[in-house]
Structure formats: C-alpha cells, structure tokens
Design a protein around this motif. Structure first.
Motif, short mmCIF file in Angstrom:
data_model
loop_
_atom_site.label_atom_id
_atom_site.label_comp_id
_atom_site.label_asym_id
_atom_site.label_seq_id
_atom_site.Cartn_x
_atom_site.Cartn_y
_atom_site.Cartn_z
N VAL A 290 1.76 7.75 -1.77
CA VAL A 290 3.22 7.75 -1.86
C VAL A 290 3.71 6.33 -2.08
CG1 VAL A 290 5.36 8.29 -0.64
CG2 VAL A 290 3.37 9.79 -0.38
N VAL A 291 4.60 6.17 -3.05
CA VAL A 291 5.24 4.88 -3.32
C VAL A 291 6.74 5.11 -3.40
CG1 VAL A 291 5.49 3.01 -4.99
CG2 VAL A 291 3.23 4.00 -4.59
N ASP A 292 7.49 4.38 -2.61
CA ASP A 292 8.96 4.48 -2.61
C ASP A 292 9.44 5.92 -2.46
OD1 ASP A 292 9.18 1.72 -2.93
OD2 ASP A 292 9.14 1.87 -5.12
N GLY A 293 8.80 6.66 -1.56
CA GLY A 293 9.23 8.03 -1.28
C GLY A 293 8.87 9.05 -2.34
N ARG A 294 7.97 8.69 -3.25
CA ARG A 294 7.55 9.60 -4.31
C ARG A 294 6.03 9.74 -4.29
NH1 ARG A 294 11.66 10.46 -7.92
NH2 ARG A 294 10.34 10.63 -9.76
N LEU A 295 5.56 10.97 -4.53
CA LEU A 295 4.14 11.31 -4.46
C LEU A 295 3.48 11.18 -5.83
CD1 LEU A 295 1.80 12.64 -2.75
CD2 LEU A 295 2.67 14.83 -3.60
N LEU A 296 2.34 10.50 -5.88
CA LEU A 296 1.59 10.37 -7.12
C LEU A 296 0.96 11.71 -7.49
CD1 LEU A 296 0.28 8.54 -9.32
CD2 LEU A 296 -1.63 8.24 -7.71
N ALA A 297 1.15 12.12 -8.74
CA ALA A 297 0.56 13.35 -9.26
C ALA A 297 0.03 13.08 -10.66
CB ALA A 297 1.60 14.47 -9.28
N VAL A 298 -0.91 13.92 -11.08
CA VAL A 298 -1.53 13.76 -12.40
C VAL A 298 -1.45 15.07 -13.17
CG1 VAL A 298 -3.10 11.96 -11.59
CG2 VAL A 298 -3.86 14.33 -11.58
N ARG A 299 -1.48 14.93 -14.49
CA ARG A 299 -1.59 16.12 -15.35
C ARG A 299 -2.92 15.99 -16.11
NH1 ARG A 299 2.44 19.20 -16.82
NH2 ARG A 299 3.94 17.48 -16.82
N SER A 300 -3.78 16.96 -15.88
CA SER A 300 -5.05 16.99 -16.58
C SER A 300 -4.86 17.65 -17.94
CB SER A 300 -6.09 17.77 -15.78
OG SER A 300 -6.37 17.10 -14.57
#
Length: 130
Positions: A11-21
C-alpha cells in the motif's frame, strides 16, 4: 477445489498495488502459486521479483492473513485460498513477465479487482493499511 496462492499486499498513500496479467480482464495482487517445496517467503519473493522486478525485504516480511474467495478466470478451481503478506522492497516497480501493467487501487476502484484481490483489499483496510 481451491487454488492455493500467496500474495504481496503493498500500500502506498492509501492505495493498494495491483497488476493486470496478459489476457486478464480484472486486476490481481502480485503473487501466485508456490513451486514444489517453496515456503511462503520464497514463493512471494520469487513471484514479486518475476512480476515486478523488485526484491522484497526479508526482515519486514509479515503475514497479514489468509482469505478464501470465489476464483475468477481459473478453470478447474471454484475458490482461491490466498495467504497475504506485507513487506518492504528494494528497487523500482516495473511490469515484467506476464504482467502488462500495475496500478494503485483506491476505494473507488475496488470493483476493478478480482474477487480474492477485493477480499485482500478489505483485509488491508481492516488492518488500517488503507
């Protein structure tokens, strides 16, 4: 049958890291299936390195929790069992391998996440990370 996976909750600045495969319509957390004989740390560290090109920080590695959610786009699996972990990292995050893009997801973007990743988003929120 459950698909057993591990995931990195970052989490950075209240946002969750996500990826698109490649070929996927929804966003997932960085991570994936364990290889034979891998423990949680080894699997998460390997998957994150392969997908995002960063090295996780072993001393900061912590278990956030385990969740079970409906599987999305996983033939032969009705549910996903996802063990979620936090850790610091070294290096700059870049999309690599099977990952076409990464982005940081806030509450307004939660619907872009696959079911297990949405559950992990909620788990991170419960732990005060979001």
């Amino acid at each position: 049958m459950d698909l057993d996976v591990v995931a990195w909750v970052h989490v950075v600045d209240g946002r969750l890291l996500a990826v698109r495969s490649r070929g996927r319509d929804l966003l997932y957390l960085p991570g994936g299936k364990r290889e034979p004989g891998e423990d949680d740390w080894s699997a998460v560290a390997r998957e994150v390195r392969e997908e995002l090109g960063v090295t996780l920080d072993r001393p900061s590695f912590e278990r956030l929790g385990v969740l079970r959610a409906p599987a999305h786009d996983q033939p032969g699996h009705s549910h996903v069992r996802m063990a979620c972990f936090t850790a610091g990292h070294f290096g700059e995050i870049t999309a690599r391998g099977e990952v076409d893009e990464f982005r940081y997801v806030g509450r307004a973007d939660r619907s872009l996440l696959a079911p297990a990743s949405a559950a992990a988003f909620d788990l991170a929120a419960e732990h005060g990370l979001l």
